[in-house]
Design an enzyme around this catalytic site. Structure first.
Site, short mmCIF file in Angstrom:
data_model
loop_
_atom_site.label_atom_id
_atom_site.label_comp_id
_atom_site.label_asym_id
_atom_site.label_seq_id
_atom_site.Cartn_x
_atom_site.Cartn_y
_atom_site.Cartn_z
N PHE A 126 -0.12 2.78 -9.84
CA PHE A 126 0.37 1.57 -9.30
C PHE A 126 0.92 1.04 -10.55
CE2 PHE A 126 0.19 -2.77 -7.69
CZ PHE A 126 1.01 -2.52 -6.53
N ASP A 197 -8.92 3.34 -10.59
CA ASP A 197 -8.36 2.23 -9.78
C ASP A 197 -8.96 2.55 -8.35
OD1 ASP A 197 -6.99 0.63 -8.44
OD2 ASP A 197 -5.78 0.22 -9.73
N TYR A 222 -9.09 -7.20 -1.11
CA TYR A 222 -8.40 -7.84 -0.24
C TYR A 222 -7.86 -6.79 0.89
CZ TYR A 222 -4.83 -7.20 -3.73
OH TYR A 222 -3.92 -6.86 -4.72
N LYS A 223 -8.01 -5.55 0.71
CA LYS A 223 -7.58 -4.27 1.29
C LYS A 223 -8.35 -4.14 2.49
CE LYS A 223 -3.99 -2.63 -1.88
NZ LYS A 223 -4.06 -3.49 -2.81
N ARG A 369 5.10 2.68 5.27
CA ARG A 369 3.46 2.98 5.17
C ARG A 369 2.92 2.36 6.34
NH1 ARG A 369 0.78 0.99 -0.10
NH2 ARG A 369 0.94 -1.18 0.99
#
Length: 410
Positions: A126, A197, A222-223, A369
């Site tokens: 990322f 990560d 938050y995912k 996605r």
């Protein structure tokens, strides 16, 4: 085999996790396939947050730091997340953002490997992780090399020049999943440290930080942890490094005795050393409440359902939209809880989907996605999403001017 609505309904009836959907607030008419960007709202969060604002803050005022134990929220929430990523109690702290935690860990790792100058990562990582490594390089006068290789070349690229291997376990675009244990072992075999990560891992499937002998890990909440937009991140420090690692951002909350107000800095000998400033009490309170949903199941069951959901989606999309190219690995054990397809007009396709109540997202240059959060998704949701995608692709319904107008957030 072609499925029909009846067989899909039977799968939902037999789903042992179906009752979890009632724990979430999903708008009517929405099929939410973007939990890999922002998790849905657990219903209990609203009342907990209201209490924190009106009762705790409103009535206790400054006393809340002690009478409501706000000061220890980072470690209390951290210990709950630790259980979800296979870490020991006391090794993971909830604090700051993922980007800040990446910086802390990289600086710490470089200090622990004096004489080595290489941060090894891959081209699928990322971007924020790479940006923070670049920033550290500039801050140190260019005395660090950020070495990027293709994801499949990481293992062979590990050598005695590498100080730390920095990888995201699940590729944010394709969902491709690295083998954490194998790559960590290889890193250690050449004397390098391993940092992972877990932004697209935590809460999606079992993670085994202790068993894999990982040195450091970071991640967001938050995912798949459903902590809410901007929810605080977390950082893991293996026990063997806690006494010697240190944090380059020496804020007062990382001090061994912050309320002694010493003029000199003495780091905590525990994971608390990775704290910097005042905890985000309201955000952390919301996150703490959101983690309650994991008390009703286990990650092995979630992963099993995730695989069923994603396999159903892949088979239906392949049958209905044969011209879409699957960007994700076909082996479900080699991908996270997401599926990606390529389409040259992917952004417009996703806008057309969102307009019809199927919310996924787009990643440049051409990836659409779809995240699969088993806590609140049904087989009927996935089946219907494939139907709607077929209608959009077959009828070129994405080709409208308004679907090509890009927003700031894609």
């Amino acid at each position: 085999m072609e499925l029909d609505a009846v067989s899909i309904e039977q799968r939902d009836s037999a789903d042992p996790l179906a009752h979890l959907q009632q724990l979430f607030s999903i708008p009517d008419g929405v099929i939410y396939l973007d939990g890999n960007s922002l998790g849905a709202l657990p219903k209990n969060v609203s009342s907990v947050l209201t209490n924190a604002v009106e009762e705790q803050w409103g009535k206790s005022l400054i006393k809340g730091w002690n009478c409501h134990n706000w000061i220890d929220l980072p470690s209390r929430v951290g210990n709950r997340i630790a259980k979800l990523v296979g870490a020991e109690e006391g090794t993971l702290i909830c604090a700051d953002s993922t980007s800040l935690n990446v910086f802390k860990v990289l600086a710490t790792a470089m200090k622990l490997r004096p004489g080595r100058k290489v941060i090894l990562s891959d081209t699928g990582n990322f971007p924020t992780d790479l940006y923070m490594a670049q920033g550290l390089k500039e801050l140190t006068g260019g005395d660090i090399e950020l070495r990027l290789v293709a994801p499949e070349e990481v293992e062979t690229a590990l050598d005695e020049t590498v100080a730390v291997m920095m990888l995201t376990e699940v590729d944010y675009r394709t969902g491709r999943k690295h083998d954490m244990k194998v790559l960590t072992e290889k890193a250690h075999s050449v004397g390098a440290l391993a940092m992972w990560d877990l932004c697209h891992s935590a809460g999606a499937f079992p993670v085994h930080l202790k068993d894999a002998n990982v040195d450091f890990a970071v991640g967001c909440s938050y995912k798949y942890l459903n902590g809410g937009p901007g929810a605080p991140a977390f950082v893991y420090v293996a026990p063997k490094h806690q006494a010697t690692s240190g944090n380059p951002l020496t804020g007062w909350m990382g001090h061994d005795a912050p309320f002694a107000f010493d003029l000199g800095y003495t780091p905590s000998a525990k994971t608390d050393q990775m704290r910097v400033g005042t905890p985000q009490v309201l955000a952390m309170t919301a996150l703490n409440a959101s983690l309650d949903v994991f008390d009703h199941t286990n990650l092995e069951a979630l992963q099993a359902k995730s695989i069923e959901l994603s396999e159903l989606f892949i088979s239906e999309v392949k049958r209905r939209c044969p011209n879409l190219e699957l960007a994700s690995p076909t082996d479900p054990m080699k991908r996270g809880s997401q599926v990606s397809f390529r389409h040259e007009q992917g952004y417009a396709v996703m806008q057309a989907l969102i307009d019809r109540g199927v919310i996924g997202d787009f990643r440049a240059p051409n990836i659409i996605r779809f995240g699969f959060a088993p806590l609140y998704l049904s087989f009927a949701d996935v089946f219907k999403a494939a139907e709607i995608l077929e209608e959009i692709i077959a009828g070129d319904l994405w080709d409208k001017p308004e679907y090509h107008q890009k927003s700031k957030v894609t």
